[in-house]
Motif scaffolding. Sequence first.
Motif, short mmCIF file in Angstrom:
data_model
loop_
_atom_site.label_atom_id
_atom_site.label_comp_id
_atom_site.label_asym_id
_atom_site.label_seq_id
_atom_site.Cartn_x
_atom_site.Cartn_y
_atom_site.Cartn_z
N VAL A 170 -27.07 5.68 30.73
CA VAL A 170 -27.62 5.23 29.45
C VAL A 170 -27.07 6.08 28.31
O VAL A 170 -26.70 5.56 27.25
CB VAL A 170 -29.17 5.25 29.46
CG1 VAL A 170 -29.75 5.07 28.07
CG2 VAL A 170 -29.71 4.19 30.40
N GLY A 171 -26.98 7.38 28.55
CA GLY A 171 -26.43 8.27 27.52
C GLY A 171 -24.98 7.95 27.20
O GLY A 171 -24.59 7.89 26.03
N LEU A 172 -24.19 7.73 28.25
CA LEU A 172 -22.78 7.37 28.05
C LEU A 172 -22.66 6.05 27.30
O LEU A 172 -21.87 5.94 26.35
CB LEU A 172 -22.04 7.29 29.39
CG LEU A 172 -20.59 6.83 29.34
CD1 LEU A 172 -19.73 7.82 28.54
CD2 LEU A 172 -20.03 6.65 30.74
N ALA A 173 -23.43 5.06 27.71
CA ALA A 173 -23.37 3.75 27.06
C ALA A 173 -23.77 3.85 25.59
O ALA A 173 -23.08 3.32 24.71
CB ALA A 173 -24.28 2.76 27.79
N ALA A 174 -24.86 4.54 25.31
CA ALA A 174 -25.32 4.67 23.93
C ALA A 174 -24.31 5.41 23.07
O ALA A 174 -24.03 5.00 21.94
CB ALA A 174 -26.68 5.38 23.89
N ALA A 175 -23.76 6.48 23.61
CA ALA A 175 -22.78 7.26 22.85
C ALA A 175 -21.53 6.45 22.57
O ALA A 175 -21.02 6.45 21.43
CB ALA A 175 -22.43 8.54 23.62
N GLU A 176 -21.02 5.73 23.57
CA GLU A 176 -19.79 4.99 23.35
C GLU A 176 -19.99 3.82 22.39
O GLU A 176 -19.13 3.55 21.56
CB GLU A 176 -19.19 4.50 24.67
CG GLU A 176 -17.80 3.94 24.47
CD GLU A 176 -16.94 3.91 25.71
OE1 GLU A 176 -16.01 3.09 25.73
OE2 GLU A 176 -17.17 4.69 26.65
N VAL A 177 -21.12 3.16 22.48
CA VAL A 177 -21.39 2.06 21.54
C VAL A 177 -21.53 2.60 20.12
O VAL A 177 -20.95 2.05 19.17
CB VAL A 177 -22.63 1.25 21.97
CG1 VAL A 177 -23.09 0.29 20.87
CG2 VAL A 177 -22.34 0.48 23.25
N ALA A 178 -22.28 3.69 19.94
CA ALA A 178 -22.45 4.27 18.60
C ALA A 178 -21.11 4.75 18.04
O ALA A 178 -20.80 4.51 16.87
CB ALA A 178 -23.45 5.42 18.66
N LEU A 179 -20.33 5.43 18.87
CA LEU A 179 -19.02 5.90 18.42
C LEU A 179 -18.09 4.73 18.12
O LEU A 179 -17.29 4.79 17.17
CB LEU A 179 -18.40 6.82 19.46
CG LEU A 179 -19.07 8.19 19.62
CD1 LEU A 179 -18.52 8.91 20.85
CD2 LEU A 179 -18.89 9.02 18.37
N GLY A 180 -18.19 3.65 18.88
CA GLY A 180 -17.37 2.47 18.63
C GLY A 180 -17.70 1.82 17.29
O GLY A 180 -16.80 1.41 16.54
N LEU A 181 -18.98 1.73 16.98
CA LEU A 181 -19.38 1.19 15.68
C LEU A 181 -18.88 2.08 14.54
O LEU A 181 -18.39 1.58 13.52
CB LEU A 181 -20.90 1.05 15.61
CG LEU A 181 -21.50 -0.05 16.47
CD1 LEU A 181 -23.03 0.06 16.51
CD2 LEU A 181 -21.08 -1.42 15.96
N ALA A 182 -18.97 3.39 14.74
CA ALA A 182 -18.47 4.32 13.72
C ALA A 182 -16.96 4.20 13.58
O ALA A 182 -16.42 4.25 12.45
CB ALA A 182 -18.87 5.75 14.07
N ALA A 183 -16.26 4.04 14.68
CA ALA A 183 -14.80 3.90 14.63
C ALA A 183 -14.40 2.62 13.91
O ALA A 183 -13.46 2.62 13.10
CB ALA A 183 -14.21 3.93 16.04
N ALA A 184 -15.10 1.52 14.18
CA ALA A 184 -14.80 0.26 13.49
C ALA A 184 -15.06 0.39 12.00
O ALA A 184 -14.25 -0.07 11.17
CB ALA A 184 -15.64 -0.88 14.08
N ALA A 185 -16.15 1.04 11.63
CA ALA A 185 -16.45 1.25 10.21
C ALA A 185 -15.39 2.14 9.56
O ALA A 185 -14.94 1.87 8.44
CB ALA A 185 -17.83 1.88 10.05
#
Length: 117
Positions: free
Chosen positions: A87-102
């Motif tokens: 869950v931690g890995l999934a949450a971190a990668e999704v949050a970082l992905g959104l930040a990277a797209a922004a």
Amino acid sequence: MVALVALGGAAGAMARAGVAAAMHAPWATLTVNLVGAFVLGGLLEFFTRAGDRPAWRLLLGTGFCGAFTTYSTFAREVAERSAGSGVGLAAAEVALGLAAAAAGAVVTARWAPRSSA
């Protein structure tokens, strides 16, 4: 159109294989997904500002980024972990992905021309 997606996909798959050969999981997966998110954010901003360019969208967005990024490997890496770690890995990668797209959109907004249409 299919040829553009295939050409971009071939280049994206080769680039992902290069990253996978240079790095170990899950770092390789994280890297390709974050770079892909950054590029997709930039492409979205570019096409919004400069007008849609279907051939480039298919080549770079659908083809290259579609083959370069990997949801299936990400999902496998999450599933192989304990519940909390996954869950931690999934949450971190999704949050970082959104930040990277922004970030990709912000960087592109600084230099992309506005369409006069």
